[in-house]
Design a protein around this motif. Structure first.
Motif, PDB file in Angstrom:
ATOM      1  N   TYR A 145      -8.665   7.532   1.587  1.00 12.74           N
ATOM      2  CA  TYR A 145      -9.312   6.359   2.182  1.00 12.74           C
ATOM      3  C   TYR A 145     -10.701   6.148   1.607  1.00 12.74           C
ATOM      4  CZ  TYR A 145     -11.580   3.387   5.640  1.00 12.74           C
ATOM      5  OH  TYR A 145     -12.281   2.379   6.252  1.00 12.74           O
TER       6      TYR A 145
ATOM      7  N   LYS B  42      -2.643   5.975   3.887  1.00 14.87           N
ATOM      8  CA  LYS B  42      -2.160   4.595   3.833  1.00 14.87           C
ATOM      9  C   LYS B  42      -2.341   3.884   5.171  1.00 14.87           C
ATOM     10  CE  LYS B  42       2.015   5.828   2.815  1.00 14.87           C
ATOM     11  NZ  LYS B  42       1.754   7.287   2.905  1.00 14.87           N
TER      12      LYS B  42
ATOM     13  N   GLU C  81       3.784  -1.103   3.814  1.00 12.23           N
ATOM     14  CA  GLU C  81       3.215   0.239   3.628  1.00 12.23           C
ATOM     15  C   GLU C  81       4.318   1.279   3.571  1.00 12.23           C
ATOM     16  OE1 GLU C  81       2.512   4.009   5.345  1.00 12.23           O
ATOM     17  OE2 GLU C  81       2.472   2.453   6.896  1.00 12.23           O
TER      18      GLU C  81
ATOM     19  N   ILE D 235       0.868  -1.183   0.000  1.00 16.80           N
ATOM     20  CA  ILE D 235       0.000   0.000   0.000  1.00 16.80           C
ATOM     21  C   ILE D 235       0.901   1.229   0.000  1.00 16.80           C
ATOM     22  CG2 ILE D 235      -1.778   1.292   1.230  1.00 16.80           C
ATOM     23  CD1 ILE D 235      -2.891  -1.295   2.251  1.00 16.80           C
TER      24      ILE D 235
ATOM     25  N   VAL E 177      -2.768   4.751  -2.903  1.00 18.01           N
ATOM     26  CA  VAL E 177      -3.776   5.651  -2.336  1.00 18.01           C
ATOM     27  C   VAL E 177      -3.485   7.055  -2.852  1.00 18.01           C
ATOM     28  CG1 VAL E 177      -4.884   6.473  -0.233  1.00 18.01           C
ATOM     29  CG2 VAL E 177      -3.867   4.183  -0.290  1.00 18.01           C
TER      30      VAL E 177
END
Length: 223
Positions: free
Chosen positions: A186, A17, A109, A9, A129
């Protein structure tokens, strides 16, 4: 052959994230391993405080990539690791480490994980993201001032000198390497779908050996 799935991610600083990772973990009820790439910043204890402040922490060279890649490979092969602990206030590593046991699902991440080929190639599913820069800057200011003891002026100077330029050079361009792009930060729908897929993966114990295997599973609607 491996029964471990590596999820990456990525996204710019303050993109959401960590929130996505936290929500996925909650939906799955645990049972996953989370590796933040920023735990692997090089130790700068040999530098003076003034010298540390001048380091470009948004460049790939700021991370100890060989160690991070080795730890991902170790976890995927079923070996535990001792993950570094980084102190963002002093830009140094702490003496203690975090013992991490392998699990079926590993989430990596970080802002640069798709920009580094040797690291990117270890990831089975890559999620980016994508969040507007104004929103990311606001979150960065709040985090660095409230949690890391930085001044507003210092945060803005770092943003102008390294964060924004490195985002354009490395992070934004790495978006093309993602399998999934999550717009506007998100997203509950995307998180729910991903959590459902990962839950099914945990139940079925399907053996996935490459990114192409993962993509075929997703396209078939199976896990």
């Amino acid at each position: 052959m491996s029964n471990t799935l590596i999820i990456g991610i990525a996204g710019g600083t303050g993109s959401g994230k960590t929130t996505m990772v936290r929500e996925i973990s909650l939906m799955l009820g645990g049972g996953i391993t989370v590796i933040p790439s920023d735990a692997y910043y090089y130790d700068r204890s040999e530098m003076t405080e003034a010298e540390r402040d001048k380091v470009n922490y948004d460049h790939p060279d700021a991370l100890e990539i060989p160690l991070l890649c080795q730890h991902i490979r170790d976890l995927k092969s079923g070996k535990p690791i001792e993950r570094p602990v980084y102190d963002f206030c002093t830009h140094t590593r702490k003496e203690e480490t975090v013992h991490i046991d392998p699990s079926e699902i590993i989430i990596l991440e970080g802002i640069l994980i798709f920009a580094i080929p040797e690291l990117r190639n270890l990831i089975d599913i890559r999620i980016f993201v994508d969040t507007d820069s104004d929103e990311r800057l606001m979150r960065r200011i709040i985090r660095d001032v409230m949690e890391r003891g930085r001044s507003y002026e210092g945060v803005m100077e770092q943003w102008r000198e390294t964060v924004a330029p490195m985002h354009s050079l490395y992070v934004e361009t790495s978006k093309r390497e993602a399998h999934i792009i999550v717009p506007h930060g998100y997203n509950e729908i995307v998180v729910g779908m991903l959590a459902a897929f990962l839950q099914k993966f945990k139940v079925d114990k399907k053996c996935l050996t490459s990114a192409s295997d993962v993509k075929s599973v997703v396209s078939d609607g199976k896990a």
